[in-house]
Design a protein around this motif. Structure first.
Motif: not given
Ligand code: MG
Ligand code: ATP
Length: 239
Positions: A43, A85, A164-165
């Motif tokens: 991240t 995220q 991000d995820e």
């Molecule tokens: Mg992360």
């Protein structure tokens, strides 16, 4: 020339070396996967690329041009957008209004409200949220909110999207749908993705190449097959 070049990026927070001499490049149209255990620096790397964090040293180049240290809105206008995220839509307003705000943010010249709304509607349609565009963002399911994050990144008009995820917390069928959506987007819109994902099967099926990170450092970079067999990766990831 590579679309994006990450050159010797390092970043420390106090005594923690979150990024330690990260170097790689991403080609136009590539899906580039980033894997690594919690705290690996994934991240932080996104925040450096998107301009939210200034690196301690190193450079980020977009089509050969240095963009290190530019403001996030400037970087977005040059064509790099990211998702977060922890999803953070404006909960009280509709999905369409959320994506419209992103379209306005990503636009170079002051766009018309109508043009921004149109771009937002197209983006929502592209991620499968067309039928839910008038619902408040807070009422969407987790999967819907992840899709809204992607729609917001698309609405800016950016060609390179950092995800991000976006599959974290989704059910296996929702993960499969997300894989299909991302493949479709790359194909239809010629997008470039950098993908951070703990859902390993998804990361490995989608990515052209994968970078494995551990505690800020690069462990291995290669095609998914190589990475999933790499001894250092297995050791770093599974102990
Ligand atoms: Mg992360
Ligand atoms: N703003 C910050 N201030 C201090 N330390 C930070 C900050 N952001 C990240 N860190 C630290 O930097 C390291 C890398 O964090 P980062 O969030 O980039 O990891 P990650 O790979 O995204 O992990 P995860 O898989 O859990 O999301 C961690 O040790 C984290 O605690």
């Amino acid at each position: 020339m590579a679309l994006l070049e990450i050159r010797d990026i390092s970043k420390s927070f106090g005594g923690i070396r979150a990024l330690d001499q990260i170097t790689f490049s991403v080609e136009e149209g590539e899906i580039f996967g980033l894997m690594g255990a919690n705290g690996a620096g994934k991240t932080t790397l996104f925040a450096v690329i998107a301009g939210q964090i200034r690196p301690g040293s190193g450079q980020v180049l977009l089509r050969g041009e240095c963009i290190t240290g530019l403001r996030p809105d400037r970087i977005c206008r040059r064509g790099i957008s990211r998702t977060f995220q922890i999803v953070r839509p404006f909960g009280g307003v509709t999905a369409l209004e959320n994506a419209t705000i992103s379209a306005l943010y990503g636009s170079d010249s002051p766009p018309s409200r109508k043009g921004a709304t149109e771009a937002a509607a197209v983006a929502l349609e592209a991620v499968g949220l067309g039928a839910q565009k008038d619902r408040p963002a807070s009422e969407l399911t987790l999967s819907g909110q992840k899709r809204l994050e992607i729609a917001r990144a698309l609405s800016t008009g950016a060609g390179a999207i950092l995800l991000d995820e976006v599959m974290a917390g989704l059910t296996p069928p929702e993960v499969d749908e997300m894989i299909a959506t991302l493949r479709g987007l790359r194909h239809d819109r010629k997008l470039t993705f950098i993908l951070v994902e703990h859902v390993m099967s998804a990361l490995m099926t989608l990515s052209d190449r994968v970078l494995a990170m551990d505690r800020g450092r690069m462990v291995a970079l290669g095609v998914p097959d190589e990475i999933s067999r790499n001894k250092d990766v297995l050791k770093a990831y599974f102990g």
